[in-house]
Design a protein around this motif. Structure first.
Motif, PDB file in Angstrom:
ATOM      1  N   ASP A 291     -17.185  50.831  63.371  1.00  0.00           N
ATOM      2  CA  ASP A 291     -15.937  50.235  63.432  1.00  0.00           C
ATOM      3  C   ASP A 291     -14.887  51.077  62.820  1.00  0.00           C
ATOM      4  O   ASP A 291     -14.463  50.341  61.609  1.00  0.00           O
ATOM      5  CB  ASP A 291     -16.127  48.723  62.978  1.00  0.00           C
ATOM      6  N   SER A 294     -11.469  49.196  61.743  1.00  0.00           N
ATOM      7  CA  SER A 294     -11.325  47.843  61.263  1.00  0.00           C
ATOM      8  C   SER A 294     -10.331  47.849  60.142  1.00  0.00           C
ATOM      9  O   SER A 294      -9.853  46.868  59.360  1.00  0.00           O
ATOM     10  CB  SER A 294     -12.640  47.188  61.174  1.00  0.00           C
ATOM     11  N   ALA A 297      -6.299  49.201  61.108  1.00  0.00           N
ATOM     12  CA  ALA A 297      -5.457  48.773  62.441  1.00  0.00           C
ATOM     13  C   ALA A 297      -4.859  47.498  61.973  1.00  0.00           C
ATOM     14  O   ALA A 297      -5.178  46.663  61.054  1.00  0.00           O
ATOM     15  CB  ALA A 297      -6.288  48.275  63.318  1.00  0.00           C
ATOM     16  N   SER A 347      -8.110  47.614  66.727  1.00  0.00           N
ATOM     17  CA  SER A 347      -9.266  48.229  65.893  1.00  0.00           C
ATOM     18  C   SER A 347     -10.088  49.291  66.715  1.00  0.00           C
ATOM     19  O   SER A 347     -10.064  50.324  66.086  1.00  0.00           O
ATOM     20  CB  SER A 347     -10.135  47.169  64.959  1.00  0.00           C
TER      21      SER A 347
END
Length: 511
Positions: A291, A294, A297, A347
């Motif tokens: 990710d 994350s 974003a 994200s």
């Protein structure tokens, strides 16, 4: 220790040089020196200074000039606007290697101090000073690391985030010229922001020079000498982000100061250098976290929010481009905790655009260049390794962050060797078993240019990236379930899409 003279006064925005003899003295190595001034850091600049080009070395106490130990050089990240991973303690990796490596980390100029760009600066200074600092450090290692027991002919560079982006830029530096500075490279969350041409950054220089009173009073021809005459506080007050041309503020871009295409150190856009084979062919280990986006974003509540976010950070993207992005990234449900409905989509898109796909696309080009036409791309002779870090943490999951950007750092260096604020408590409890696995792979690559040779007991063999087609084979690193996996067709196809947008994102010339 100083690895270069203080970059102050007339040495501002110039390539680093050897420390002056008068600046060298015996000092007890009991504390870290200041890191380089970061973006928007206000007075009194705690722990930061313009005089910041220092290096730290960890070596076995038994090492001698004849030890010839492999050398691990860590290039910290921070988006080229901070020294974000400074002064991480290298003692544990030296110990866990069986006292068989030397560990090095260092500071380099960032923000306005390291990446101000203009043809006026080129005429009276050096572009990409922050990258030239890194290059100077590698020359320092080549010259002096034997004094610490290191082998100057066995240096592995390892970068995190902007440090990983720097690794890619050093692999392709000067068109892939081999200066004998390193023999292997580790890229941890490769960071590819927009990296413009010099002509596209004149507005940025104008903003700084005009705000400092160095154009109105002195004119363009003497702007550099005027800027060098300003005190540190005046210039640091200007070391802030602003909206890119055509965008409005706020919000400002996440990463305002970045390397530029100078035609020398960086001869062309990064993807182009690797597509055309202008890079050093050597063993590499590239990976990202599941990710990546994350932590960066925007909390998008609508598709329009996603379009605005991408254009704020990649200002050459058109409305058609952002519509195409949205067609590749439909709404992800359910929403994540503490985030708006379109955040998961934003994200994923930003993480793949800026970190994951640059890594996978470069792996594709590296493998193609390393593999003879008559040989399978899965052969171990290619010595290309890839990973996806997917260690799950309850706090991160509850915050809607998944496995975020460089979450593996605490496992690489050991959780006691990073600042407590940077370390999840789970690395001391249910994720503790992953630490020796990760550390073992990294140490093994430094020692043997292969992550499996000295891997931890019970850790699976890390097989080479096969690079067939657009996908490949990588190691999924996960507590209790570390194993090889393939890159899914959807992810591979989206990475082809992002490479096609590379020109307008200032990553790639074509498209």
């Amino acid at each position: 220790m100083r690895y270069a003279a203080a970059p102050v006064g007339d040495l501002r925005w110039r390539a680093p040089i050897e420390p002056r003899p008068s600046a060298i003295s015996w000092e007890p190595a009991l504390r870290f020196q200041p890191v380089c001034l970061g973006n928007a850091v206000p007075p009194p600049y705690p722990g930061e200074d313009e005089d910041c080009l220092f290096v730290s070395v960890w070596t076995p106490s038994s090492a001698t000039v004849n030890s010839k130990l492999p050398v691990w050089v860590f290039i910290q990240g921070g988006g080229y606007v901070f020294n974000s991973n400074a002064n991480w303690d290298g003692a544990e990796v030296v110990e866990k290697s069986g006292h068989n490596i030397v560990m090095v980390n260092f500071n380099y100029r960032v923000g306005v101090w390291g990446f101000l760009a203009s043809e006026r600066l080129r005429k009276d200074g050096d572009l990409n000073a922050g990258l030239l600092d890194q290059r100077r450090l590698l020359l320092w290692v080549k010259q002096y690391i034997s004094k610490f027991g290191g082998d100057p002919n066995h240096v592995v560079i390892h970068g995190a985030s902007a440090g990983a982006g720097s690794v890619a830029l050093h692999l392709s530096a000067y068109g892939g010229r081999d200066d004998g500075l390193f023999v292997g490279a580790i890229s941890e969350s490769l960071f590819f922001p927009a990296q413009p041409y010099v002509a596209e950054l004149e507005w940025q220089f104008d903003r700084i020079a005009q705000s400092a009173g160095c154009i109105a009073a002195y004119g363009n021809d003497t702007a550099m000498s005027c800027l060098r005459g300003k005190d540190m506080a005046t210039l640091q007050a200007l070391n802030i982000a602003a909206a890119f041309p055509g965008r409005t503020a706020p919000p400002n871009p996440l990463f305002y100061w970045t390397p530029c295409i100078d035609g020398d150190l960086i001869q062309d856009l990064p993807y182009v250098m690797f597509e055309t084979g202008r890079f050093l062919k050597m063993p590499v280990m590239f990976g990202t976290d599941t990710d990546e986006g994350s932590s960066f974003a925007s909390n998008a509540a609508s598709p329009d929010d996603i379009s605005a976010f991408f254009q704020d950070n990649y200002p050459y993207l058109t409305s058609n481009d952002t519509q195409s992005i949205l067609s590749h990234y439909p709404k992800i449900t359910p929403p994540l905790p503490f985030h708006a409905a379109w955040f998961p989509t934003n994200s994923l898109a930003y993480g793949e655009a800026t970190f994951i796909c640059p890594s996978l696309n470069l792996l594709k080009h590296i493998t193609a260049a390393l593999t003879p036409p008559s040989q399978s791309s899965s052969s171990s002779s290619s010595r290309v390794f890839a990973y996806r870090y997917n260690v799950r943490d309850a706090v991160n999951l509850a915050a809607g962050l998944g496995t975020p950007h460089i979450f593996e750092a605490a496992a690489v260096f050991g959780p006691r060797n990073l600042p407590p604020a940077d370390v999840s408590a789970s690395y001391f409890t249910y994720n503790a078993p992953i630490v020796p696995v990760v550390m073992g792979y990294w140490i093994s690559f430094v020692r043997a240019l292969d992550p499996s040779v000295y891997r931890a007991a019970g850790a699976p063999v890390w097989e080479c990236w096969d690079g067939n087609g657009e996908g490949g084979q990588r190691l999924k690193i996960e507590t209790g379930d570390t194993c090889m996996e393939g890159v899914g067709d959807g992810e591979a196809e989206r990475c082809v899409f992002w490479e096609g947008l590379g020109r307008r994102m200032r990553q790639r010339r074509k498209g």
